[in-house]
Design a protein around this motif. Structure first.
Motif, PDB file in Angstrom:
ATOM      1  N   SER A  36      -7.198  -1.003   5.890  1.00 32.56           N
ATOM      2  CA  SER A  36      -8.607  -1.097   5.906  1.00 32.56           C
ATOM      3  C   SER A  36      -9.050  -1.063   4.240  1.00 32.56           C
ATOM      4  O   SER A  36     -10.054  -1.563   4.182  1.00 32.56           O
ATOM      5  N   ASN A  37      -8.349  -0.624   3.388  1.00 34.69           N
ATOM      6  CA  ASN A  37      -8.613  -0.267   2.187  1.00 34.69           C
ATOM      7  C   ASN A  37      -7.584  -1.061   1.167  1.00 34.69           C
ATOM      8  O   ASN A  37      -8.208  -0.961  -0.137  1.00 34.69           O
ATOM      9  N   ALA A  38      -6.632  -1.479   1.417  1.00 33.32           N
ATOM     10  CA  ALA A  38      -5.623  -1.998   0.537  1.00 33.32           C
ATOM     11  C   ALA A  38      -4.924  -3.031   1.041  1.00 33.32           C
ATOM     12  O   ALA A  38      -4.675  -3.471   2.195  1.00 33.32           O
ATOM     13  N   LEU A  39      -4.405  -4.130   0.059  1.00 35.29           N
ATOM     14  CA  LEU A  39      -3.450  -5.102   0.424  1.00 35.29           C
ATOM     15  C   LEU A  39      -2.070  -4.812  -0.233  1.00 35.29           C
ATOM     16  O   LEU A  39      -1.897  -4.157  -1.340  1.00 35.29           O
ATOM     17  N   VAL A  40      -1.182  -5.207   0.668  1.00 36.25           N
ATOM     18  CA  VAL A  40       0.288  -4.846   0.411  1.00 36.25           C
ATOM     19  C   VAL A  40       0.964  -6.291   0.362  1.00 36.25           C
ATOM     20  O   VAL A  40       1.185  -7.217   1.310  1.00 36.25           O
ATOM     21  N   ALA A  78      -3.100  -0.222  -8.611  1.00 41.82           N
ATOM     22  CA  ALA A  78      -1.634  -0.869  -8.225  1.00 41.82           C
ATOM     23  C   ALA A  78      -0.603   0.309  -8.107  1.00 41.82           C
ATOM     24  O   ALA A  78      -0.522   1.216  -9.212  1.00 41.82           O
ATOM     25  N   MET A  79       0.166   0.262  -6.938  1.00 36.11           N
ATOM     26  CA  MET A  79       1.380   1.279  -6.722  1.00 36.11           C
ATOM     27  C   MET A  79       2.521   0.284  -6.244  1.00 36.11           C
ATOM     28  O   MET A  79       2.347  -0.552  -5.664  1.00 36.11           O
ATOM     29  N   LEU A  80       3.734   0.568  -6.912  1.00 35.93           N
ATOM     30  CA  LEU A  80       4.900  -0.019  -6.337  1.00 35.93           C
ATOM     31  C   LEU A  80       5.729   0.576  -5.787  1.00 35.93           C
ATOM     32  O   LEU A  80       6.033   2.026  -6.088  1.00 35.93           O
ATOM     33  N   LEU A  81       5.769   0.423  -4.374  1.00 38.41           N
ATOM     34  CA  LEU A  81       6.420   1.515  -3.185  1.00 38.41           C
ATOM     35  C   LEU A  81       7.478   0.751  -2.664  1.00 38.41           C
ATOM     36  O   LEU A  81       8.133  -0.333  -2.805  1.00 38.41           O
ATOM     37  N   PRO A 122      -9.556   0.206  -7.789  1.00 40.89           N
ATOM     38  CA  PRO A 122      -9.440   1.287  -8.762  1.00 40.89           C
ATOM     39  C   PRO A 122     -10.357   2.306  -8.470  1.00 40.89           C
ATOM     40  O   PRO A 122     -11.600   2.201  -8.358  1.00 40.89           O
ATOM     41  N   GLY A 123      -9.869   3.860  -8.486  1.00 39.90           N
ATOM     42  CA  GLY A 123     -10.972   4.939  -8.455  1.00 39.90           C
ATOM     43  C   GLY A 123      -9.942   5.999  -8.058  1.00 39.90           C
ATOM     44  O   GLY A 123      -8.723   6.012  -8.137  1.00 39.90           O
ATOM     45  N   PRO A 124     -10.755   7.165  -7.952  1.00 40.77           N
ATOM     46  CA  PRO A 124     -10.136   8.665  -7.537  1.00 40.77           C
ATOM     47  C   PRO A 124      -9.235   8.608  -6.571  1.00 40.77           C
ATOM     48  O   PRO A 124      -8.115   9.178  -6.560  1.00 40.77           O
ATOM     49  N   GLU A 125      -9.586   7.712  -5.517  1.00 37.10           N
ATOM     50  CA  GLU A 125      -8.422   7.907  -4.386  1.00 37.10           C
ATOM     51  C   GLU A 125      -7.129   7.169  -4.584  1.00 37.10           C
ATOM     52  O   GLU A 125      -6.005   7.771  -4.079  1.00 37.10           O
ATOM     53  N   VAL A 126      -7.074   6.431  -5.589  1.00 41.48           N
ATOM     54  CA  VAL A 126      -5.730   5.941  -6.168  1.00 41.48           C
ATOM     55  C   VAL A 126      -5.060   6.793  -6.672  1.00 41.48           C
ATOM     56  O   VAL A 126      -3.981   7.053  -6.533  1.00 41.48           O
ATOM     57  N   GLU A 130      15.391   7.427   5.119  1.00 37.60           N
ATOM     58  CA  GLU A 130      15.147   8.750   6.395  1.00 37.60           C
ATOM     59  C   GLU A 130      14.539   7.475   7.592  1.00 37.60           C
ATOM     60  O   GLU A 130      13.984   6.584   7.291  1.00 37.60           O
ATOM     61  N   PRO A 131      14.930   7.927   8.828  1.00 35.04           N
ATOM     62  CA  PRO A 131      14.426   7.177   9.857  1.00 35.04           C
ATOM     63  C   PRO A 131      13.002   6.661   9.786  1.00 35.04           C
ATOM     64  O   PRO A 131      12.572   5.599  10.274  1.00 35.04           O
ATOM     65  N   TRP A 132      12.071   7.644   9.513  1.00 39.25           N
ATOM     66  CA  TRP A 132      10.763   7.478   9.669  1.00 39.25           C
ATOM     67  C   TRP A 132      10.061   8.023   8.274  1.00 39.25           C
ATOM     68  O   TRP A 132      10.330   9.412   7.808  1.00 39.25           O
ATOM     69  N   LEU A 133       9.268   7.229   7.655  1.00 36.39           N
ATOM     70  CA  LEU A 133       8.584   7.794   6.253  1.00 36.39           C
ATOM     71  C   LEU A 133       6.810   7.554   6.497  1.00 36.39           C
ATOM     72  O   LEU A 133       6.493   6.513   7.012  1.00 36.39           O
ATOM     73  N   THR A 134       6.347   8.449   5.839  1.00 35.55           N
ATOM     74  CA  THR A 134       4.801   8.566   5.893  1.00 35.55           C
ATOM     75  C   THR A 134       4.257   7.689   4.803  1.00 35.55           C
ATOM     76  O   THR A 134       4.963   7.869   3.725  1.00 35.55           O
ATOM     77  N   VAL A 135       3.155   7.202   4.994  1.00 37.56           N
ATOM     78  CA  VAL A 135       2.572   6.358   3.910  1.00 37.56           C
ATOM     79  C   VAL A 135       1.086   6.711   3.759  1.00 37.56           C
ATOM     80  O   VAL A 135       0.385   7.700   4.748  1.00 37.56           O
ATOM     81  N   ASP A 136       0.407   6.413   2.911  1.00 40.58           N
ATOM     82  CA  ASP A 136      -1.177   6.865   2.665  1.00 40.58           C
ATOM     83  C   ASP A 136      -1.327   8.041   2.803  1.00 40.58           C
ATOM     84  O   ASP A 136      -2.309   8.614   3.721  1.00 40.58           O
TER      85      ASP A 136
END
Length: 285
Positions: A48-52, A100-103, A69-73, A201-207
């Motif tokens: 809803s808020n980011a392009l990957v 921008a974030m490199l993940l 860009p903003g505080p949420e980043v 790890e089998p499952w990882l959280t994002v955002d």
């Protein structure tokens, strides 16, 4: 240069934020890939808020995430660094001015797994993420204290949309939830859409949203986001409680409060399906 998907352009955020950032997004991705020595490696995805953007660098696979860009980043980058890959996607680099974030690159979302399996995974992640939190992270108790004072006025303003007994139930448990001795880290946005299969790890959280306090805080969201797939709710609640090692009574109180909170918010912004889920979830307890 990438193409910005039309579906991303139609996301509700841009109705109020305007299209200026979207119009320059393809060029921003091009600048960022050049700056970090990246090559685009597949089709873009979006929320809803980011392009990957899937990318590679010297044979290693990553994703480039672009937000306005903003505080949420800055807050998200801080949360990712705090968890440092523990049950969480790894952050390799961040350019806050560019949003921008490199993940780490992940794969299949948890939404593809049966609901019983997903709830067990989410319960385990609640406990996996429960490391000591930074002292200045927002407190779950303070969130309840602030929000509980708003519930009844909102309920009145919205025309008393559900039985007053349900509202009273949420207000009755609120004082207990404002008091916590927990200093553990809590992800305040945990659900099946925010968990993907990983290699470390089998499952990882994002955002993530980094909070401090009761890890029961987002159990209601764990349930309501998959509620339509549940014939019975309480057994799934018990699964999450067991996997996370929670106090069952306190977990139940959190589910009631957070569901009523979300119910009122959903009605205030015109949601139609989620309030129905909230009614069913509260009725189960």
């Amino acid at each position: 240069m990438i193409d910005v998907p039309e579906g991303f352009r139609r996301m509700p955020r841009w109705w109020s934020d305007g299209s200026a950032w979207l119009d320059g997004l393809a060029q921003a991705v091009e600048r960022q890939t050049a700056r970090w020595g990246l090559e685009v490696d597949g089709d873009v995805a979006y929320g809803s808020n980011a392009l990957v953007v899937p990318v590679t660098r010297r044979g290693e696979e990553f994703v480039l995430r672009m937000n306005p860009p903003g505080p949420e980043v800055e807050e998200q980058a801080r949360a990712l660094r705090w968890w440092d890959g523990r049950g969480m996607v790894m952050l390799y680099d961040a350019d806050l001015e560019a949003g921008a974030m490199l993940l780490e690159r992940l794969s299949t979302p948890l939404t593809t797994r049966p609901v019983a399996e997903a709830v067990a995974v989410l319960g385990g992640l609640m406990r996996r993420l429960a490391v000591p939190a930074p002292d200045d992270a927002p407190s779950t108790g303070e969130i309840v204290a602030r929000r509980s004072s708003q519930l009844e006025p909102e309920w009145e303003r919205l025309g008393q949309p559900f039985d007053v007994g349900i509202l009273r139930q949420a207000l009755d448990v609120a004082p207990k939830l404002t008091e916590t001795t927990s200093e553990l880290a809590v992800n305040g946005d945990l659900h099946s859409d925010q968990v993907l299969a990983g290699k470390r790890e089998p499952w990882l959280t994002v955002d993530p949203v980094l909070l401090r306090g009761d890890i029961e805080y987002d159990l209601a969201r764990v349930l309501w986001t998959r509620l339509d797939e549940m014939t019975e709710i309480v057994p799934h609640f018990d699964t999450a409680v067991g996997e996370a090692g929670l106090d069952r009574d306190r977990a139940r109180d959190w589910v009631v409060f957070r569901t009523v909170d979300y119910w009122l918010w959903g009605l205030s912004v015109g949601l139609t399906e989620d309030p129905v889920r909230c009614a069913r979830l509260v009725a189960a307890f």
